[in-house]
Design an enzyme around this catalytic site. Structure first.
Site, PDB file in Angstrom:
ATOM      1  N   ARG A  79      36.221  48.496  54.035  1.00 28.19           N
ATOM      2  CA  ARG A  79      37.725  49.161  54.243  1.00 28.19           C
ATOM      3  C   ARG A  79      36.779  50.883  54.289  1.00 28.19           C
ATOM      4  O   ARG A  79      35.952  51.158  53.521  1.00 28.19           O
ATOM      5  CB  ARG A  79      37.977  48.999  53.405  1.00 28.19           C
ATOM      6  CG  ARG A  79      38.503  49.650  51.980  1.00 28.19           C
ATOM      7  CD  ARG A  79      39.317  49.002  50.830  1.00 28.19           C
ATOM      8  NE  ARG A  79      40.046  49.755  50.420  1.00 28.19           N
ATOM      9  CZ  ARG A  79      40.217  50.680  49.305  1.00 28.19           C
ATOM     10  NH1 ARG A  79      39.477  50.532  48.195  1.00 28.19           N
ATOM     11  NH2 ARG A  79      41.371  51.796  49.081  1.00 28.19           N
ATOM     12  N   HIS A 123      43.476  57.735  50.376  1.00 31.13           N
ATOM     13  CA  HIS A 123      42.669  58.262  49.422  1.00 31.13           C
ATOM     14  C   HIS A 123      42.158  59.481  48.777  1.00 31.13           C
ATOM     15  O   HIS A 123      40.998  59.774  48.799  1.00 31.13           O
ATOM     16  CB  HIS A 123      41.145  56.912  49.567  1.00 31.13           C
ATOM     17  CG  HIS A 123      40.048  56.784  48.254  1.00 31.13           C
ATOM     18  ND1 HIS A 123      40.150  55.294  48.208  1.00 31.13           N
ATOM     19  CD2 HIS A 123      39.613  57.264  47.178  1.00 31.13           C
ATOM     20  CE1 HIS A 123      38.947  55.342  47.647  1.00 31.13           C
ATOM     21  NE2 HIS A 123      39.637  56.337  46.913  1.00 31.13           N
ATOM     22  N   GLU A 168      45.148  53.627  44.552  1.00 32.06           N
ATOM     23  CA  GLU A 168      45.030  53.346  43.233  1.00 32.06           C
ATOM     24  C   GLU A 168      46.434  54.761  42.813  1.00 32.06           C
ATOM     25  O   GLU A 168      46.349  56.279  42.398  1.00 32.06           O
ATOM     26  CB  GLU A 168      44.029  53.942  42.286  1.00 32.06           C
ATOM     27  CG  GLU A 168      43.086  53.089  42.737  1.00 32.06           C
ATOM     28  CD  GLU A 168      41.859  53.387  42.447  1.00 32.06           C
ATOM     29  OE1 GLU A 168      41.438  54.586  41.368  1.00 32.06           O
ATOM     30  OE2 GLU A 168      41.063  52.608  41.982  1.00 32.06           O
ATOM     31  N   ASN A 294      42.057  46.681  42.325  1.00 29.28           N
ATOM     32  CA  ASN A 294      40.290  47.473  42.516  1.00 29.28           C
ATOM     33  C   ASN A 294      40.283  47.377  40.662  1.00 29.28           C
ATOM     34  O   ASN A 294      41.071  47.318  40.315  1.00 29.28           O
ATOM     35  CB  ASN A 294      40.840  49.093  42.440  1.00 29.28           C
ATOM     36  CG  ASN A 294      40.930  49.352  44.156  1.00 29.28           C
ATOM     37  OD1 ASN A 294      40.628  48.551  45.049  1.00 29.28           O
ATOM     38  ND2 ASN A 294      40.893  50.775  44.190  1.00 29.28           N
ATOM     39  N   TYR A 296      37.538  47.132  38.007  1.00 26.04           N
ATOM     40  CA  TYR A 296      36.053  47.726  36.710  1.00 26.04           C
ATOM     41  C   TYR A 296      35.673  47.874  35.790  1.00 26.04           C
ATOM     42  O   TYR A 296      34.680  47.434  35.278  1.00 26.04           O
ATOM     43  CB  TYR A 296      36.177  49.560  37.121  1.00 26.04           C
ATOM     44  CG  TYR A 296      36.206  50.452  39.494  1.00 26.04           C
ATOM     45  CD1 TYR A 296      34.922  49.747  39.596  1.00 26.04           C
ATOM     46  CD2 TYR A 296      37.278  50.347  39.262  1.00 26.04           C
ATOM     47  CE1 TYR A 296      34.548  50.385  40.682  1.00 26.04           C
ATOM     48  CE2 TYR A 296      37.293  50.508  40.645  1.00 26.04           C
ATOM     49  CZ  TYR A 296      35.109  50.967  40.817  1.00 26.04           C
ATOM     50  OH  TYR A 296      35.232  51.426  43.019  1.00 26.04           O
ATOM     51  N   GLU A 346      37.844  46.881  45.190  1.00 31.75           N
ATOM     52  CA  GLU A 346      37.023  47.444  45.199  1.00 31.75           C
ATOM     53  C   GLU A 346      36.649  46.990  43.838  1.00 31.75           C
ATOM     54  O   GLU A 346      37.535  46.319  42.771  1.00 31.75           O
ATOM     55  CB  GLU A 346      37.221  48.740  43.937  1.00 31.75           C
ATOM     56  CG  GLU A 346      37.370  50.439  45.372  1.00 31.75           C
ATOM     57  CD  GLU A 346      38.036  51.661  45.435  1.00 31.75           C
ATOM     58  OE1 GLU A 346      37.540  51.722  43.982  1.00 31.75           O
ATOM     59  OE2 GLU A 346      38.780  52.185  46.106  1.00 31.75           O
TER      60      GLU A 346
HETATM   61  C1  PNW Z   1      38.294  54.435  41.532  1.00 27.42           C
HETATM   62  N1  PNW Z   1      39.633  55.563  36.078  1.00 27.42           N
HETATM   63  O1  PNW Z   1      38.537  55.811  40.701  1.00 27.42           O
HETATM   64  C2  PNW Z   1      37.982  55.506  43.185  1.00 27.42           C
HETATM   65  O2  PNW Z   1      39.149  54.533  44.209  1.00 27.42           O
HETATM   66  C3  PNW Z   1      36.844  55.186  43.636  1.00 27.42           C
HETATM   67  O3  PNW Z   1      36.915  56.858  45.048  1.00 27.42           O
HETATM   68  C4  PNW Z   1      36.160  55.985  43.367  1.00 27.42           C
HETATM   69  O4  PNW Z   1      34.630  56.428  43.425  1.00 27.42           O
HETATM   70  C5  PNW Z   1      35.489  54.306  41.742  1.00 27.42           C
HETATM   71  O5  PNW Z   1      36.953  54.074  41.477  1.00 27.42           O
HETATM   72  C6  PNW Z   1      34.481  55.055  40.996  1.00 27.42           C
HETATM   73  O6  PNW Z   1      35.329  55.556  40.184  1.00 27.42           O
HETATM   74  C7  PNW Z   1      39.125  55.665  39.653  1.00 27.42           C
HETATM   75  O7  PNW Z   1      40.061  56.482  35.167  1.00 27.42           O
HETATM   76  C8  PNW Z   1      38.722  56.619  38.747  1.00 27.42           C
HETATM   77  O8  PNW Z   1      40.172  54.981  34.627  1.00 27.42           O
HETATM   78  C9  PNW Z   1      38.671  56.919  37.457  1.00 27.42           C
HETATM   79  C10 PNW Z   1      39.345  55.446  36.927  1.00 27.42           C
HETATM   80  C11 PNW Z   1      40.012  54.464  37.654  1.00 27.42           C
HETATM   81  C12 PNW Z   1      39.645  54.443  39.027  1.00 27.42           C
END
Ligand code: PNW
Length: 446
Positions: A79, A123, A168, A294, A296, A346
């Site tokens: 990707r 992106h 996002e 995505n 996290y 992601e």
């Molecule tokens: C994503 N938040 O970014 C992006 O898709 C990537 O480019 C990035 O490197 C990755 O996650 C890690 O950060 C985010 O503040 C940035 O909630 C900020 C947030 C979520 C996703």
């Protein structure tokens, strides 16, 4: 219990992910126009370490070796994202042939190596000329985006296995126009909600523009979804979690999959709601072939702010490690919406890695991937249709407002020499994907 390839369906795709501004560098080469991130990085105080993406991982020049590395990991798919200002330096009109040539070589390079190309069209690197007339807060940007999407689809065609319109939109709107942490760094809720609406309209317009150009390629969108939990059963904490869910998740999911904005959030936003024209929601909600998720972390919401559970562990970003949230999220998506197949586009974690000799020991990241892949497998067992998983990220790269200080890679990058070194997590992932015991793995840079 150890996780194996067999814990996932046969058709399940494993890959790695990156994005253009974070890895390419060559910001002033190949006819590329300036993007809002070039501008933003030059404003004092915006990027924690004062850096920018001018060179980044120099992927623009090193892409053949980087594709070899991906192949060496045993990944089936890659990707990546396409930089709009390489294709249209002014964001509209004139097309830059060198930009299309670059991505064509990249896509052909993937196919030669047996990697399926999963492209993301946006992106976050918006052509600066479009920001000069309001960026995503200007409705016109949605139509410019659809034109750009069609240009790309006409050239790369069905060699690309899947096109995602946006990565996002929460980040490109609220994080960028209201919180001000990302380009263009504004602080205005009304503009942020206008931007969010125009991003989603641009998504719908782009899908419509590409559909007949690439009829058998999968078209979809990537959302960052963050399950919101209440800090306690108290009604005010439950209400805070409900709001957070509306803010991050439902504001984007409901227009796309129900053709409506969530009523509670519409009311809460009051005078700041966007202008929605007749037909917009039908455009936004037209059928798509996949939803990219995505994931996290989660949020834990109390009436007087977010809570950080003391017993949890946290990544270098300060994000809680909470794999159960991924299972909960996926099951909830299945229960609340009628969805196309999902890809985890992601998932990953930053830790302060150090090179020791030819090795990088990152046991926390190995554990993060094990737990989150386990969480995906559990969701699949519970009946959620998940077709693939992309680890974020192939290699350490420019982590936006955090600069190069935060390392998300499976592969370590020494920025002084641009040398790539497989971390232990890369070897673990390689073991999972190829079914070989970890001890016997060969390095990816063959
Ligand atoms: C994503 N938040 O970014 C992006 O898709 C990537 O480019 C990035 O490197 C990755 O996650 C890690 O950060 C985010 O503040 C940035 O909630 C900020 C947030 C979520 C996703």
């Amino acid at each position: 219990m150890t996780l194996t390839r067999k814990d996932f369906p046969d058709h399940f795709i494993f890959g790695v992910a990156t994005s253009s501004y974070q890895i390419e560098g060559a910001a002033h080469e190949g006819g590329r126009g300036p993007s809002i991130w070039d501008t933003f990085c030059r404003e004092p105080g915006r990027i924690l370490d004062g850096s920018n993406g001018d060179v980044a991982c120099d992927h623009y020049h090193r892409w053949p070796a980087d594709l070899d590395l991906i192949r060496g990991l045993g990944a089936q798919a890659y990707r990546f994202s396409i930089a709009w200002p390489r294709i249209q330096p002014d964001g509209k009109g004139a097309i830059n042939p060198a930009g299309l040539d670059f991505y064509e070589r990249l896509v052909d390079g993937m196919l030669e190596r047996g990697l399926q190309p999963y492209a993301t069209l946006y992106h976050w690197d918006l052509p600066q000329t479009l920001q000069d007339v309001g960026g995503w807060a200007n409705r016109d940007t949605a139509y410019r985006f659809a034109e750009y999407a069609r240009v790309v689809a006409e050239r790369l065609g069905e060699r690309v296995k899947s096109y995602a319109t946006l990565n996002e939109p929460w980040c490109s709107s609220l994080l960028s126009y209201e919180i001000g942490e990302h380009a263009p760094g504004l602080r205005d809720r009304r503009l942020a909600l206008a931007a969010a609406h125009h991003l989603m309209l641009g998504h719908g317009e782009a899908i419509a523009a590409m559909r007949d150009v690439v009829p058998s390629t999968g078209l979809g969108i990537v959302l960052n979804l963050q399950p919101a939990y209440p800090a306690s059963d108290r009604p005010e904490d439950v209400a805070a979690a409900r709001f957070a869910d509306g803010y991050f998740n439902r504001w984007f999911l409901d227009p796309i999959f129900r053709a409506e904005y969530p009523a509670d959030m519409w009311e809460a936003y009051g005078e700041n709601v966007p202008e929605v024209q007749d037909g917009d929601l039908a455009r936004i909600a037209q059928p798509i072939d996949f939803l990219g998720v995505n994931y996290y972390s989660r949020s834990v919401n109390g009436a007087s702010g977010n809570v950080k559970p003391a017993e949890s562990s946290y990544t270098h970003m300060g994000w809680e490690v909470y794999p159960q949230g991924l299972t909960d999220l996926l099951v909830r998506l299945k229960d609340d919406y009628t969805l196309p197949p999902i890809y985890i586009t992601e998932n990953g974690a930053a830790y302060p890695d150090r090179l020791s000799g030819q090795e990088v020991h990152d046991p926390e990241r190995v554990r993060y991937f094990q737990q989150h892949l386990g969480a995906v497998a559990e969701a699949v067992r519970q009946g959620v249709s998940v077709d693939g998983y992309f680890a974020w990220s192939l290699m350490d790269n420019f982590e936006w407002a955090h600069g190069y200080d935060k390392r998300f890679g499976l592969v370590y990058v020494d920025y002084a020499t641009q040398q790539r070194t497989l971390k232990d997590s890369a070897r673990w992932y390689q073991g999972l994907l190829t079914g070989q015991p970890e001890g016997q793995l060969v390095s990816g840079d063959d």
